[in-house]
Design a protein around this motif. Structure first.
Motif, mmCIF file in Angstrom:
data_model
loop_
_atom_site.group_PDB
_atom_site.id
_atom_site.type_symbol
_atom_site.label_atom_id
_atom_site.label_comp_id
_atom_site.label_asym_id
_atom_site.label_seq_id
_atom_site.Cartn_x
_atom_site.Cartn_y
_atom_site.Cartn_z
ATOM 1 N N ASN A 189 -2.690 2.248 9.648
ATOM 2 C CA ASN A 189 -2.876 1.342 8.513
ATOM 3 C C ASN A 189 -4.172 1.672 7.778
ATOM 4 O OD1 ASN A 189 -2.346 -1.089 6.900
ATOM 5 N ND2 ASN A 189 -4.130 -1.899 7.968
ATOM 6 N N ASP B 26 -4.625 -5.924 -1.089
ATOM 7 C CA ASP B 26 -5.031 -5.499 0.249
ATOM 8 C C ASP B 26 -6.503 -5.911 0.413
ATOM 9 O OD1 ASP B 26 -4.869 -4.316 2.700
ATOM 10 O OD2 ASP B 26 -4.354 -2.317 1.953
ATOM 11 N N SER B 27 -6.835 -6.610 1.517
ATOM 12 C CA SER B 27 -8.143 -7.266 1.588
ATOM 13 C C SER B 27 -9.312 -6.291 1.425
ATOM 14 C CB SER B 27 -8.276 -8.038 2.899
ATOM 15 O OG SER B 27 -8.220 -7.146 3.988
ATOM 16 N N GLU B 28 -9.184 -5.090 2.015
ATOM 17 C CA GLU B 28 -10.286 -4.120 1.935
ATOM 18 C C GLU B 28 -10.491 -3.651 0.493
ATOM 19 O OE1 GLU B 28 -7.770 -4.070 3.942
ATOM 20 O OE2 GLU B 28 -8.555 -4.082 5.986
ATOM 21 N N LYS C 291 0.811 -1.208 0.000
ATOM 22 C CA LYS C 291 0.000 0.000 0.000
ATOM 23 C C LYS C 291 0.849 1.266 0.000
ATOM 24 C CE LYS C 291 -1.700 -1.681 3.641
ATOM 25 N NZ LYS C 291 -2.729 -2.113 4.555
ATOM 26 N N GLU D 96 -4.852 3.108 4.000
ATOM 27 C CA GLU D 96 -5.820 2.454 3.104
ATOM 28 C C GLU D 96 -6.841 3.452 2.556
ATOM 29 O OE1 GLU D 96 -7.352 -0.949 5.204
ATOM 30 O OE2 GLU D 96 -5.495 -2.073 4.905
HETATM 31 MG MG MG Z 1 -5.877 -4.122 4.722
#
Ligand code: MG
Length: 385
Positions: free
Chosen positions: A218, A151-153, A126, A222
């Protein structure tokens, strides 16, 4: 067959990527690896995957790997090093897809080079998007190269965006676990130790990102990443604390519909999605809905997590402020882990560095790296006081 270049192959995302390759040998193979500093793991990966090129962080490590390969009579693997080595790995003619998973700005140059070389990128790093998102997305548009978030989101948002139009998006909702201190009384924040901060409730990750989850910086990174990846302003990005980490993120549309993505908390799923896009291969990464009892969502407390406020402020300014946010945090987290500053010293340092950063918009990767170095220098100076 997609042949992969994996930047950061010995880290947690790199290893998860290799386990996907292991599970889908008919779909994916390894072309090249950037393995960083872990010599033993790099050697094991060479033995298992026989990459064409492998890059190590330093000349010394490259020599060490080369000697071990020779000792075991393994030939045909070129060993390179440093940032030029990472670029060679990312732009190799036999790589069809680049997984960018080197933590920090160290992966920036190679990710940019991969895009310029026309390689689709699965982006787990990121910091690249935070520091140079404007440059990377412009290059990707120009070269018609997809950047697929790992990135999961953002991976969840990418999935939810497939059902609507950009102009129909009202808000992007990023979920946050809230980290280990979601309910810790604010008076106790000053005494938080690295050991406490390194215990994340839902995800097992690297050290910096675990601390960044504890401060919610974090999530702030994001927010900026979402602005760049999905071409929206920070006013359209919301954060909601969702301790179960079951909903990975959501997209709210103007008609009132909210789409959410739900799956196991396992990074192999977003990696598989990015590698296979636009396909969806069958996997064993199933989620048992019957075990789901309830989902909580609450507004983040910006007093408890000033890092999140600072990130929204930096997102609104863009350019050098986003670079400084990331750089100052990396230096401050390191100082915290070495017990040279307190937990709240992290947001204090970031705020001071941001205040000392003049507004500017670096236009090249070299300018980004210079701004990054300047911010780190400022952070170190402030922490030394
Ligand atoms: Mg994440």
């Amino acid at each position: 067959m997609k042949r992969l270049a994996i930047l950061g192959s010995t880290g947690s995302i790199g290893q998860s990527t290799l386990s996907i390759v292991e599970q889908f040998p008919e779909r994916y193979s390894v072309a090249t690896l950037a393995a960083g500093r872990n010599l033993d793991e790099a050697f094991a990966q060479c033995v298992r995957w026989r990459p064409k090129v492998v890059s190590m962080a330093t000349d010394e490590l490259a020599l060490g790997l080369w000697a071990r390969l020779r000792e075991d009579h393994i030939s045909g693997i070129e060993v390179v090093h440093g940032s030029a080595g990472t670029v060679a790995v990312a732009t190799h003619s036999e790589a069809d897809f680049v997984v960018s998973a080197i933590v920090g700005v160290a992966g920036l140059e190679a990710t940019h080079a991969a895009i310029l070389a026309g390689k689709p990128v699965g982006l787990a790093n990121k910091e690249c998007m935070v520091a140079a998102g404007e440059i990377l997305t412009a290059a990707a548009r120009e070269h018609n190269v997809p950047i697929l978030p790992i990135d999961s989101e953002h991976n969840a948002v990418h999935q939810c965006l497939r059902v609507g139009e950009h102009r129909e998006v009202k808000a992007i909702w990023l979920t946050a676990s809230g980290g280990p201190f979601r309910q810790t009384p604010i008076e106790q924040f000053a005494a938080i130790t690295p050991e406490q901060a390194l215990k994340h409730p839902t995800w097992v990750m690297g050290r910096r990102i675990t601390i960044d989850s504890a401060t919610m910086l974090n999530k702030g990174l994001e927010v900026i990443e979402a602005c760049r990846l999905f071409d929206v302003g920070p006013e359209k990005v919301r954060v909601t604390v969702h301790p179960q980490s079951t909903v990975h993120s959501m997209v709210e549309y103007v008609d009132g519909s909210i789409l959410a993505q739900i799956s196991v908390t396992d990074m192999r799923l977003p990696i598989l999605y990015a590698l296979a896009f636009p396909e969806r291969p069958a996997s064993n990464l199933t989620f048992d809905l019957s075990k789901l009892r309830h989902l909580d969502f609450e507004e983040p407390d910006l007093k408890r997590f000033p890092c999140l406020r600072l990130a929204f402020e930096a997102a609104a300014k863009g350019g050098a402020h986003c670079i400084a946010l990331n750089a100052a945090d990396e230096v401050a987290v390191e100082a915290f882990l070495e017990r040279k500053t307190s937990f709240m010293g992290i947001p204090r340092t970031i705020e001071a560095v941001l205040a000392a950063t003049p507004e500017s918009h670096p236009a090249t990767i070299a300018e980004v790296l210079r701004a990054d170095e300047d911010a780190r220098e400022t952070a170190r100076r402030l922490l030394a006081r």
